[in-house]
Structures are given as C-alpha cells and as structure tokens.
Design an enzyme around this catalytic site. Structure first.
Site, short mmCIF file in Angstrom:
data_model
loop_
_atom_site.label_atom_id
_atom_site.label_comp_id
_atom_site.label_asym_id
_atom_site.label_seq_id
_atom_site.Cartn_x
_atom_site.Cartn_y
_atom_site.Cartn_z
N ASN A 236 0.87 -1.18 0.00
CA ASN A 236 0.00 0.00 0.00
C ASN A 236 0.91 1.23 0.00
O ASN A 236 1.50 1.57 1.02
CB ASN A 236 -0.89 -0.01 1.26
CG ASN A 236 -1.73 1.26 1.37
OD1 ASN A 236 -1.78 2.07 0.43
ND2 ASN A 236 -2.40 1.45 2.50
N TRP A 237 1.00 1.86 -1.17
CA TRP A 237 1.93 2.99 -1.30
C TRP A 237 1.38 4.26 -0.64
O TRP A 237 2.09 5.25 -0.54
CB TRP A 237 2.18 3.30 -2.77
CG TRP A 237 3.04 2.29 -3.47
CD1 TRP A 237 3.64 1.19 -2.93
CD2 TRP A 237 3.41 2.30 -4.86
NE1 TRP A 237 4.36 0.52 -3.89
CE2 TRP A 237 4.23 1.18 -5.08
CE3 TRP A 237 3.12 3.15 -5.93
CZ2 TRP A 237 4.76 0.89 -6.34
CZ3 TRP A 237 3.64 2.86 -7.17
CH2 TRP A 237 4.46 1.73 -7.37
N LYS A 238 0.09 4.25 -0.29
CA LYS A 238 -0.56 5.46 0.25
C LYS A 238 -0.33 6.62 -0.74
O LYS A 238 -0.31 6.37 -1.94
CB LYS A 238 -0.05 5.74 1.66
CG LYS A 238 -0.17 4.47 2.54
CD LYS A 238 -0.01 4.69 3.98
CE LYS A 238 -0.23 3.36 4.71
NZ LYS A 238 -0.21 3.47 6.14
N SER B 295 3.30 -2.21 10.47
CA SER B 295 4.73 -2.27 10.77
C SER B 295 5.40 -3.58 10.32
O SER B 295 6.30 -4.08 10.99
CB SER B 295 4.98 -2.01 12.26
OG SER B 295 4.53 -0.71 12.60
N GLY C 46 2.36 2.19 10.97
CA GLY C 46 3.37 3.24 10.90
C GLY C 46 4.03 3.57 12.23
O GLY C 46 4.67 4.61 12.36
N GLU D 174 -6.98 4.85 7.67
CA GLU D 174 -6.76 6.27 7.32
C GLU D 174 -7.99 6.85 6.62
O GLU D 174 -8.30 8.03 6.79
CB GLU D 174 -5.49 6.41 6.46
CG GLU D 174 -4.24 6.23 7.31
CD GLU D 174 -3.04 5.63 6.59
OE1 GLU D 174 -2.99 5.65 5.36
OE2 GLU D 174 -2.14 5.12 7.30
N GLU E 152 -5.66 -4.93 10.39
CA GLU E 152 -4.62 -3.94 10.64
C GLU E 152 -4.94 -3.19 11.93
O GLU E 152 -5.75 -2.24 11.90
CB GLU E 152 -4.57 -2.91 9.51
CG GLU E 152 -4.23 -3.47 8.16
CD GLU E 152 -3.63 -2.39 7.24
OE1 GLU E 152 -2.46 -2.50 6.93
OE2 GLU E 152 -4.34 -1.44 6.89
N HIS F 153 -9.64 1.27 4.77
CA HIS F 153 -8.37 1.46 5.48
C HIS F 153 -8.60 2.45 6.63
O HIS F 153 -9.38 3.39 6.50
CB HIS F 153 -7.31 2.01 4.51
CG HIS F 153 -5.94 1.97 5.10
ND1 HIS F 153 -5.51 2.92 6.00
CD2 HIS F 153 -4.92 1.09 4.97
CE1 HIS F 153 -4.27 2.62 6.38
NE2 HIS F 153 -3.89 1.52 5.77
N GLY G 89 2.81 -1.01 4.35
CA GLY G 89 2.85 0.41 4.02
C GLY G 89 4.28 0.86 3.78
O GLY G 89 4.85 0.62 2.72
N GLY G 90 4.88 1.46 4.79
CA GLY G 90 6.21 2.07 4.67
C GLY G 90 7.26 1.18 4.00
O GLY G 90 8.00 1.64 3.11
P1 13P Z 1 2.92 0.38 7.80
O1 13P Z 1 3.41 -0.89 7.14
O2 13P Z 1 3.70 1.59 7.36
O3 13P Z 1 2.79 0.24 9.27
O4 13P Z 1 1.44 0.66 7.22
C1 13P Z 1 0.52 -0.37 7.24
C2 13P Z 1 -0.63 0.01 6.40
O5 13P Z 1 -1.33 0.96 6.67
C3 13P Z 1 -0.88 -0.82 5.21
O6 13P Z 1 -2.16 -0.58 4.71
#
Ligand code: 13P
Length: 256
Positions: free
Chosen positions: A10-12, A213, A173, A97, A167, A95, A234-235
């Site tokens: 997930n590149w956000k 994470s 994050g 967010e 999640e 998600h 994510g990251g």
């Molecule tokens: P991180 O891997 O950066 O914690 O983010 C997880 C995420 O939100 C994937 O959708």
C-alpha cells in the site's frame, strides 16, 4: 491444499506515475518466478501506467479507494468501473486512514464492497481496533462489527472473492507489532465471524492478511502464524528492494 499467500503493497499517497514505473521495473525481475500473489495498491494516477507495465509480470495492480456510487455528479470521486478500465483488479476498502481522516463509516464501506464486487474488482476489506479499543478489551467487538456491517448482503458465491486485512490501528506506521498470540487470536476471530456470515467452508477460503509495521525481519514469523495468509505493507513497500525481500520471505513459507 493451503490458502495462497499474498504480499500487498500500500503505497498510500507516495510516488508519481514515473516513479511508479521505475519501481515496477526494479521489482519485477526480482519476483519473476514467485508463487506469492504480489499486489500493488497505488495512487489513482499510477494505475494505468503500472498495469500496462505489469501485464508481463506476476503483479496485480489496484487502487486504495473508490466511490460507492456508480457514476454521477460527485466531484473528485473515481468510480469502480473506471478503475477496472484503467487496469485495477483489486481495491483497498475501509483502510483506517480512510475511516479516521475522511470519515468513512462501516455503512459507506459496505456500499463500496458491494459496488466493487458488481464491477468485478476484488475488495480487500481493512479492519482493526484502535489502541483505546484494545485497552478496553473491545477488539473482538470492534472487528466483528466492521466485518458484519461491511459484508452483509454479500452472496455466498461472491464471498470467496473477498480478502480481509486485519490492521490494528496502533500498529500502523508506529513500529509496534502485536504479539504472535494477539495476531493469531484476532485472525481466528475474523475467520469465526466470516464463518457465521458465509459458512465455515467459504470462510476457510477467504485470505486474511495482517498489516501494521511489517518489514523483512518480521514477515516470516507473522505469515507462519495460523490463519495469516499474507501481509499488507505500508512504509516498507515503498522501496522495491525492501518489498522484494518481503516477497522472498513469503516465498519461503510452506503452507500447511
Ligand atoms: P505500515 O506498514 O507503514 O505500518 O502501514 C501499514 C498500512 O497501513 C498498510 O495498509
């Protein structure tokens, strides 16, 4: 035969279309012969270019959100059939967010899930509790409500096309990863809830991913857990080298 494994990036809101193409050029040779399902959830602007490129590879490209409406006067929104035509085969829905920053409710996510299925886009439904909810021992109650509302009215035959991603909001994050026992318990509970909705046989077919994470050093221990069928990253998915290491760790896992 065990369920397949998924490594979903997930590149956000990162990467231009040009950067996205560079990324896929670097990633694809590394994962050429993988049996892991490698999915990239990219910004809208990169779906078309990445999917054209990814046609030759084992990658699937998807979106991070979509409208619940079919089409119409909804300035700034993108419809599921538009995503499909651009090359998306899946979409992240719900998600945290989107829920926290953009006010998405379980009901709205439910409409989006139905719409995605109608337009043949595979929904990855994201669910998970906040730190406060966990501290109040409400994890199961919260994830049950998120699943039940989002997935109500879905015909059993469509249910096997769903993917669920657990999640915990407090792990996203932050570098904080739940213990193995917390992850196993939550995933087992998700499968029980899916069983109540669709029957045990169908529930057994639905992949349940873990997100929060995830990095190369912890992915193997997470995906080896019972009822964990892959990861949503994510990251650590933003660098093709690091994400390919995550995919390679998934490759080493033997499904029971
Ligand atoms: P991180 O891997 O950066 O914690 O983010 C997880 C995420 O939100 C994937 O959708």
């Amino acid at each position: 035969m065990g369920r397949e494994i998924y490594a979903v990036a997930n590149w956000k809101m990162y990467k231009t279309a040009r950067e996205a193409t560079d990324y896929v050029e670097k990633l694809s040779p590394k994962i050429q012969y993988c049996k892991t399902n490698v999915y990239l959830a990219v910004p809208f602007t990169s779906i078309f270019s990445v999917s054209a490129f990814a046609k030759e590879t084992c990658l699937s490209v998807g979106a991070q959100n979509m409208s619940d409406a079919k089409e119409g006067a909804f300035t700034g929104e993108v419809a599921s059939f538009m995503l499909k035509e651009a090359g998306a085969s899946f979409v992240l829905l719900g998600h945290s967010e989107r829920r926290v920053l953009f006010g998405e409710t379980n009901e709205c996510i439910h409409r989006k899930v139905l719409r995605a299925l109608q337009d043949d886009i595979r929904p990855i439904l994201c669910i998970g509790e906040t730190k406060k909810e966990r501290d109040e021992s409400r994890t199961e109650e919260v994830i049950e409500e998120e699943i039940v509302v989002a997935l109500s009215e879905i015909p059993k035959e469509d249910a096997a096309r769903l993917i669920l991603a657990y999640e915990p909001v407090w792990a996203i994050g932050t570098g904080a990863v739940p213990t193995s026992s917390m992850i196993e318990k939550a995933h087992a509970y998700c499968r029980t809830v899916l069983g109540k909705l669709f029957g045990q046989k169908t529930a057994e077919k639905i992949p349940i991913l873990y997100g929060g994470s995830v990095k190369p050093s912890n992915v193997e221990s997470i995906v080896s857990l019972k009822d964990v069928d892959g990861v949503l990253v994510g990251g650590a998915s933003l660098d093709p080298e690091i994400f390919s290491q995550i995919v390679m760790e998934c490759e080493r896992i033997e499904r029971k």
